[in-house]
Write a protein that holds these residues in place. Structure first.
Motif, mmCIF file in Angstrom:
data_model
loop_
_atom_site.group_PDB
_atom_site.id
_atom_site.type_symbol
_atom_site.label_atom_id
_atom_site.label_comp_id
_atom_site.label_asym_id
_atom_site.label_seq_id
_atom_site.Cartn_x
_atom_site.Cartn_y
_atom_site.Cartn_z
ATOM 1 N N ARG A 108 0.839 -1.210 0.000
ATOM 2 C CA ARG A 108 0.000 0.000 0.000
ATOM 3 C C ARG A 108 0.869 1.253 0.000
ATOM 4 O O ARG A 108 0.600 2.221 -0.685
ATOM 5 N N SER A 163 -6.775 3.859 0.613
ATOM 6 C CA SER A 163 -5.647 3.079 1.130
ATOM 7 C C SER A 163 -5.371 3.301 2.611
ATOM 8 O O SER A 163 -4.397 2.776 3.131
ATOM 9 N N HIS A 180 -9.081 -2.622 -5.641
ATOM 10 C CA HIS A 180 -7.659 -2.427 -5.881
ATOM 11 C C HIS A 180 -7.116 -3.278 -7.028
ATOM 12 O O HIS A 180 -5.999 -3.056 -7.475
#
Ligand code: HEM
Length: 314
Positions: A108, A163, A180
């Motif tokens: 991330r 995120s 994602h």
């Protein structure tokens, strides 16, 4: 438990409210892991993310940025946005093949890094257009490569704002994972944007595109595998050889089309190793793929047992 479930569990676990000595970890303490501990891996990832800034400052003081400094930095930031996006996509194959489960923790962070570079990239473009927002908007509408870059930026923005730990919890692991997955579509758009604005030598975009193709191929391998374990090394080798061959062929067709020469003649030059800086992207992706195959064999022999590393789809 299915692979997907395990992955969602991992995502949700990662997003659990992190604590530092009994209190919540502040969101900006990115060097701390989900448990609130200082993480060496996260610090390395942070340093990796600021390497382009250090290189840019060094280049500025040693060789300068030429006649159009702003344009120079637009290129740098665009390039690094793409590279970090690709690195974030590479985390899954590297984590699985290398049995480095912990790598998931920095995925991330690197993805958000890609967004930050892309945001600076567009901000500098706006500055280059003298902050004339009407001109910027019309350019984005009229020039296809800018339209594509803009759509990629919108996608990266959606990924960046979702995120945070809080957003992962709010969306739920499965929805978050589904959202994602658009990172692959964004990667494709960013690559097209890269190709379209590259005027002369397309060797670098071709190499990055080939690596992207390898990662997509790997994704398909794990999606359609019949057993729970990792794809065997021979499949990784076959994927590598197929992607390398495809890279040579597509590149030869592209060059023959632009310069009106026979593709076979272009293919012949692939065996010319006199100037190593001219080595064809097909060889580079073959080399990179072989390194991954060796990594797989070494980790199979010396790494944690296959069952030891979490087998996830993420
Ligand atoms: C609204 C969004 C965007 C705009 C207006 C934009 C604009 C530009 C411009 C003006 C250039 C230089 C073209 C030239 O000098 O001829 C460029 C290059 C580039 N952009 Fe973008 N871009 C956008 C989004 C993105 C995104 C999201 C990425 C990657 C994730 C990206 C990656 C690149 C790359 C890799 C280059 C080439 C860098 C190099 O030459 O090494 N761009 N972009």
């Amino acid at each position: 438990m299915s692979d997907a479930t395990t992955s969602i569990g991992a995502a949700a676990q990662n997003a659990a409210p992190p604590r530092v000595k009994g209190r919540l970890k502040a969101p900006w303490q990115v060097w701390r892991d989900a448990g609130g501990r200082v993480s060496a891996l996260r610090i390395v990832a942070l340093l990796f993310l600021i390497v382009p800034v250090v290189v840019a400052i060094y280049d500025f003081y040693t060789e300068g940025y030429g006649a159009r400094p702003l344009n120079n930095v637009i290129h740098r930031t665009g390039y690094w946005a793409l590279i970090f996006l690709m690195v974030s996509l590479a985390i899954t194959p590297l984590r699985r093949i290398g049995r480095f489960a912990k790598l998931l923790d920095v995925r991330r962070m690197i993805g958000v890094g890609a967004f930050v570079y892309a945001a600076v990239h567009i901000a500098l473009y706006v500055a280059d257009q003298m902050f004339d927002l009407w001109k910027v908007a019309s350019e984005i509408v009229l020039r296809l490569y800018l339209t594509i870059g803009f759509v990629a930026l919108l996608g990266l923005t959606a990924l960046a704002v979702t995120s945070t730990d809080r957003m992962v919890r709010r969306l739920g692991g499965q929805n978050w994972q589904r959202l994602h997955n658009i990172a692959y579509a964004i990667g494709l758009l960013a690559l097209i944007h890269f190709f379209q604005q590259t005027k002369a030598d397309v060797a670098l975009p071709t190499f990055v595109a080939a690596l992207f193709g390898w990662m997509l191929g790997y994704r398909l391998l794990i999606r359609f595998k019949k057993t729970r374990g990792e794809p065997p090394a021979w499949k990784l080798l076959a994927l590598t050889v197929a992607i390398a061959a495809l890279t040579f062929i597509v590149e030869a067709i592209g060059i023959s089309f632009v310069f009106n020469v026979s593709p076979l003649r272009v293919l012949g030059t692939a065996l010319d190793f006199d100037d190593l800086s001219m080595i064809r992207p097909g060889w580079l992706v073959l080399g990179a793929g072989l390194i991954v195959v060796v990594l797989d064999l070494v980790r199979q022999r010396f790494g944690p047992r296959r069952g030891g590393a979490p087998a996830t789809r993420a």
